[in-house]
Design a protein around this motif. Structure first.
Motif, mmCIF file in Angstrom:
data_model
loop_
_atom_site.group_PDB
_atom_site.id
_atom_site.type_symbol
_atom_site.label_atom_id
_atom_site.label_comp_id
_atom_site.label_asym_id
_atom_site.label_seq_id
_atom_site.Cartn_x
_atom_site.Cartn_y
_atom_site.Cartn_z
ATOM 1 N N ALA A 19 3.948 -10.035 -5.899
ATOM 2 C CA ALA A 19 3.241 -9.154 -6.825
ATOM 3 C C ALA A 19 4.221 -8.252 -7.557
ATOM 4 O O ALA A 19 4.025 -7.935 -8.725
ATOM 5 N N SER A 43 -4.305 -0.665 -6.958
ATOM 6 C CA SER A 43 -3.568 -1.709 -6.249
ATOM 7 C C SER A 43 -4.219 -1.996 -4.897
ATOM 8 O O SER A 43 -4.217 -3.129 -4.443
ATOM 9 N N HIS A 44 -4.792 -0.962 -4.271
ATOM 10 C CA HIS A 44 -5.504 -1.173 -3.002
ATOM 11 C C HIS A 44 -6.718 -2.061 -3.217
ATOM 12 O O HIS A 44 -6.996 -2.947 -2.422
ATOM 13 N N LYS A 47 -5.628 -5.680 -3.726
ATOM 14 C CA LYS A 47 -5.212 -6.278 -2.458
ATOM 15 C C LYS A 47 -6.436 -6.577 -1.590
ATOM 16 O O LYS A 47 -6.527 -7.651 -0.982
ATOM 17 N N GLU A 50 -8.097 -9.628 -2.832
ATOM 18 C CA GLU A 50 -7.294 -10.800 -2.464
ATOM 19 C C GLU A 50 -7.533 -11.188 -1.000
ATOM 20 O O GLU A 50 -7.697 -12.367 -0.675
ATOM 21 N N VAL A 51 -7.582 -10.191 -0.125
ATOM 22 C CA VAL A 51 -7.823 -10.447 1.304
ATOM 23 C C VAL A 51 -9.216 -11.047 1.508
ATOM 24 O O VAL A 51 -9.374 -12.041 2.220
ATOM 25 N N SER A 79 -10.854 -6.029 4.800
ATOM 26 C CA SER A 79 -10.116 -6.241 3.554
ATOM 27 C C SER A 79 -9.402 -4.971 3.108
ATOM 28 O O SER A 79 -8.224 -5.005 2.729
ATOM 29 N N LYS A 82 -6.458 -4.041 5.476
ATOM 30 C CA LYS A 82 -5.261 -4.825 5.160
ATOM 31 C C LYS A 82 -4.592 -4.311 3.885
ATOM 32 O O LYS A 82 -3.403 -4.524 3.680
ATOM 33 N N ALA A 83 -5.364 -3.635 3.032
ATOM 34 C CA ALA A 83 -4.833 -3.069 1.786
ATOM 35 C C ALA A 83 -4.349 -1.629 1.974
ATOM 36 O O ALA A 83 -3.922 -0.983 1.019
#
Length: 158
Positions: A19, A43-44, A47, A50-51, A79, A82-83
């Motif tokens: 990224a 950005s969190h 992410k 994405e998770v 999710s 993980k972010a």
């Protein structure tokens, strides 16, 4: 290539574009189910989206918080964890903790809360184009679905 250009790509095990490299090139990350016009709220949020997308096909389990089985709020909790963001356990608690966002102001990665009256009964992660990643019910799995109700509210994780 301008900084406004969106660069979709597929990540492989052999050689994933990071990224950071992508950002340095002026691109942005698109996740399955995501759209260029629905850029992530942060950005969190990107992410977390994405998770959630990476968990596609994981079976539903009441009370499940991952990493391989989820209920709806367990998927959003996992999710965002993980972010790098902490959320409470239930959909109602997550609703209470997030900042309200209008439907016109929603962005990829925002949470979508389904409600009946004052009670929040389901949550998913907004993916753009009126779709969410969620873990809907017993006998189902994590998947991308169209938002099926008008009784939704949007929340942004701070």
């Amino acid at each position: 290539m301008s900084a406004q250009t969106n660069v979709p790509f597929l990540m492989s095990r052999a050689g994933a574009v990071s990224a950071l490299t992508l950002a340095a090139m002026g691109g942005s990350l698109l996740v399955p189910g995501g759209t260029p016009e629905a850029q992530a709220a942060s950005s969190h949020a990107g992410k977390a989206l994405e998770v959630a997308a990476s968990k596609k096909g994981s079976p539903y389990r009441y009370g499940g918080t991952g990493p391989s089985r989820f209920d709806c709020s367990g998927l959003t909790l996992y999710s965002y964890k993980k972010a790098g963001k902490k959320l409470p356990r239930t959909a109602q608690q997550q609703y209470n903790r997030t900042k309200r966002v209008s439907a016109s102001g929603r962005k990829a990665g925002d949470l979508v809360f389904f409600h009946s009256g004052g009670y929040v009964y389901h949550v998913g992660i907004y993916a753009g184009k009126g779709k969410i990643w969620h873990s809907p019910k017993r006998g189902s799995w994590v998947k991308l679905d169209k938002i099926w109700s008008k009784n939704v509210r949007y929340g942004r994780v701070g």
